[in-house]
Write an enzyme that holds these catalytic residues in place. Sequence first.
Site, PDB file in Angstrom:
ATOM      1  N   ALA A 187       0.859  -1.183   0.000  1.00  0.00           N
ATOM      2  CA  ALA A 187       0.000   0.000   0.000  1.00  0.00           C
ATOM      3  C   ALA A 187       0.896   1.234   0.000  1.00  0.00           C
ATOM      4  O   ALA A 187       2.021   1.206   0.504  1.00  0.00           O
ATOM      5  CB  ALA A 187      -0.891  -0.011   1.235  1.00  0.00           C
ATOM      6  N   CYS A 228       4.049   2.966 -17.520  1.00  0.00           N
ATOM      7  CA  CYS A 228       3.252   1.833 -18.001  1.00  0.00           C
ATOM      8  C   CYS A 228       1.867   1.720 -17.376  1.00  0.00           C
ATOM      9  O   CYS A 228       0.866   1.802 -18.076  1.00  0.00           O
ATOM     10  CB  CYS A 228       4.008   0.533 -17.767  1.00  0.00           C
ATOM     11  SG  CYS A 228       5.400   0.367 -18.867  1.00  0.00           S
ATOM     12  N   ARG A 255       7.739  10.267 -14.899  1.00  0.00           N
ATOM     13  CA  ARG A 255       6.464  10.140 -15.602  1.00  0.00           C
ATOM     14  C   ARG A 255       5.370   9.631 -14.656  1.00  0.00           C
ATOM     15  O   ARG A 255       5.534   8.621 -13.999  1.00  0.00           O
ATOM     16  CB  ARG A 255       6.607   9.202 -16.813  1.00  0.00           C
ATOM     17  CG  ARG A 255       7.286   9.903 -17.977  1.00  0.00           C
ATOM     18  CD  ARG A 255       7.490   8.993 -19.142  1.00  0.00           C
ATOM     19  NE  ARG A 255       8.524   8.009 -18.879  1.00  0.00           N
ATOM     20  CZ  ARG A 255       8.913   7.082 -19.761  1.00  0.00           C
ATOM     21  NH1 ARG A 255       8.350   7.028 -20.946  1.00  0.00           N
ATOM     22  NH2 ARG A 255       9.853   6.225 -19.455  1.00  0.00           N
TER      23      ARG A 255
END
Length: 453
Positions: A253, A261, A329
């Site tokens: 978690a 991706c 990203r």
Amino acid sequence: MRKIAVIGMGYVGLVTAAGFADLGNRVVGVDIVEEKIAQLREGKLPIYEPGLEEMVCRNMQAGRLSFTTSYAEALDGAEFAFIAVGTPPGANGEADLRYVEAAARSIAENMRNPLIVVNKSTVPVGTGDWVTQVIKKYQKEPIPFAVVSCPEFLREGSALYDFMHPHRIVLGSSDREAAEKVAQLHLPLRAPIMITDIRTAEMIKYASNAFLATKISFINEIANICEALGADVKEVAVGMGYDPRIGPHFLEAGLGFGGSCFPKDVQALAYAARVMGRHPQLLEAVLEINQDRRRMAVERVREMLGGSLRNHVVGLLGLAFKPNTDDMREAPSIDIARYLLEEGAHVRAYDPIAMENARRILPEIEYFPDPYSLAEGADALIVVTEWNEFKHLDLKRIKALMRRPVIYDGRNIYDPQTMFDLGFIYRGVGRGYPPPADPRPPGLTMEEPAALG
Ligand code: UDX
């Protein structure tokens, strides 16, 4: 020696090129960006990946790996052309295929001998068939070729290891002989090889990533419930993981998944489903839960600071979407920093290697050279990326430097009890929360325990 052209010198392409060269093939890497090729020829890599620079240089010196901007040169005498160009998300979450199309077209225009075109990029189901059409359309003369889908399953940070030790090689094609030739290329890796049709192979990639993303959103939802009930999600995941049907992996978690991706692949799969008239309700929930992680982190810190973030100094420990990469990203740090700024906080950050990339995306925050200068005068710290160096910080020193000893551990790297003992105001994700004031299970309406006997 077999000759292989690899189109696209990004993450996947470079690792594929270096990996196949290291297995003894003659590999030519192609990219249309001249500067990138010029740098690669000098042994300078456009990305950071452990071990990759060494492998690239070693194979260049051995004459097995070279780089060019010329498709004609790369395809001359090549038996295989791997397409490994980017498929960025479009406006609606769909995969943008313009680079795949450009690569297919350039292959068609420059091939002079029979060729097996192998697609590595993650592309929507049906792209392999479409690439076949594109190549046929742009071929100047009909030279035989086959298209094979061979999805990659590389993780950033361990991409070379993953290339050399794959769990499986999935190949899809309507041309069995071509698929078997691609299978042979992979034989030295000693992985199970599955040959199927091209659409199924493309789907395996999406389904795998969507399933892994689902595991992460699942455990994050459980973490939220743990917080409300005073249970410890880390222990819950350990207990669940002993069941072989569940397994211990991908149940951490935290602030949710980022990177190049998972977010884009789940979006693209959901988009494809919607376009085809299906309702991808589970995938939509996976994405929604993931986005909520970032808002929730800010909410928790606001609570820990007494209800407002205005003029508070909040330091981010880590910026990259995961450790051992400088990749920003879809990194949770981006949204978290922006939400904090919107609420009037002063945001600062430290990351061992992603700060240069982060500066371009988040110019409005302050950057610090190490965790201790970051902590100095801060009202709260958020662990955003679980870099190893954060696990071994001198926490007493950190506490002494901070204005207020508030730590929100977005990756559960610290032990709650140790943090409380050190005097921190500490919360992890799904742990480090006291049980609710009312000790009864929620919904239990009995006033008194039933009398025994
Ligand atoms: C992933 C897949 O693992 C790989 O097979 C595929 O080819 C590309 O996408 P990558 O994006 O490099 O690889 O990262 P990965 O290590 O899988 O982690 C993805 C994201 O999930 C990270 O943001 C990470 O922090 C998060 N994550 C992972 C969790 O939040 N919890 C987990 O238990 C595991």
